[in-house]
Design a protein around this motif. Structure first.
Motif, PDB file in Angstrom:
ATOM      1  N   LYS A   1       0.830  -1.207   0.000  1.00 44.47           N
ATOM      2  CA  LYS A   1       0.000   0.000   0.000  1.00 44.47           C
ATOM      3  C   LYS A   1       0.871   1.266   0.000  1.00 44.47           C
ATOM      4  CE  LYS A   1      -4.078  -2.102   0.606  1.00 44.47           C
ATOM      5  NZ  LYS A   1      -4.083  -3.158  -0.354  1.00 44.47           N
TER       6      LYS A   1
ATOM      7  N   THR B   1     -10.651  -1.036   3.712  1.00 39.96           N
ATOM      8  CA  THR B   1      -9.455  -0.622   2.986  1.00 39.96           C
ATOM      9  C   THR B   1      -9.773   0.524   2.041  1.00 39.96           C
ATOM     10  OG1 THR B   1      -8.525  -2.845   3.127  1.00 39.96           O
ATOM     11  CG2 THR B   1      -7.606  -1.400   1.441  1.00 39.96           C
TER      12      THR B   1
ATOM     13  N   TYR C   1      -4.986   0.129   7.245  1.00 41.72           N
ATOM     14  CA  TYR C   1      -6.038   0.000   6.245  1.00 41.72           C
ATOM     15  C   TYR C   1      -7.219  -0.863   6.679  1.00 41.72           C
ATOM     16  CZ  TYR C   1      -2.597   2.239   3.330  1.00 41.72           C
ATOM     17  OH  TYR C   1      -1.688   3.138   2.825  1.00 41.72           O
TER      18      TYR C   1
END
Length: 181
Positions: free
Chosen positions: A14, A101, A23
């Protein structure tokens, strides 16, 4: 590992470090500034963090094994549990982890007025508590196949969700999700 004198590298797929803590756990449960302090402490120890790096796409496992003495794979629990019912792949149906997320990445702008969450674990409660905070959501319903006492979610989180207005429906197990236009 860094405290023991090893060179440590974290590869994060990420944009920001933190994995599921960043997340998958909402801000109201884990403030991002607290997470930032923990990450800063790792960096101070000499841990290197490479974001936007996916093993298998951006770097190959074989290359890591050739370069490092040891490779620890700690990918987290990023997959949603499938219900295996008709309609679970319809538009507007999201897995809890996917929803959390997406919310962490871009704030998730609209769900609609009424939201149903199926499940009884911490991800389901986090999804409920996140959804109820969205400006366009009027109602959030949690549907769980067992009793409240059998829920694996933290009891305090369940109580807080209820206080925030989440409506609970126990001993229901959906057989199908019907998409509406």
């Amino acid at each position: 590992l860094a405290q023991a004198g090893h060179k440590a590298l974290i590869l994060e797929a990420k944009p920001e470090a933190g994995g599921m803590f960043r997340y998958g756990i909402p801000e109201f449960r884990l403030p991002k500034d607290v997470l930032g302090q923990e990450i800063a402490a790792l960096l101070e120890l000499g841990v290197e963090i490479r974001t936007n790096t996916t093993v298998g796409a951006d770097v190959q496992l074989s290359d890591l094994l050739a370069e490092y003495d040891a490779v620890l794979i700690a990918i987290g629990a990023w997959k949603n549990v499938k219900l295996n019912i008709e309609g679970e792949n319809a538009d507007g149906v999201l897995g809890g982890i996917e929803f959390l997320t997406r919310f962490a990445l871009d704030g998730f702008h609209s769900l609609g007025r009424r939201v149903a969450v199926i499940g009884g674990g911490n991800t389901a409660i986090d999804a409920c508590r996140t959804a109820i905070r969205l400006h366009d959501v009027d109602e959030v319903h949690l549907i769980y196949r067992r009793s409240r006492e059998e829920m694996p979610a933290f009891a305090q989180e369940v109580c807080e969700a209820e206080q925030e207005g989440v409506q609970f429906h126990f001993l229901f197990s959906p057989a199908e999700i019907e998409a509406v236009a």
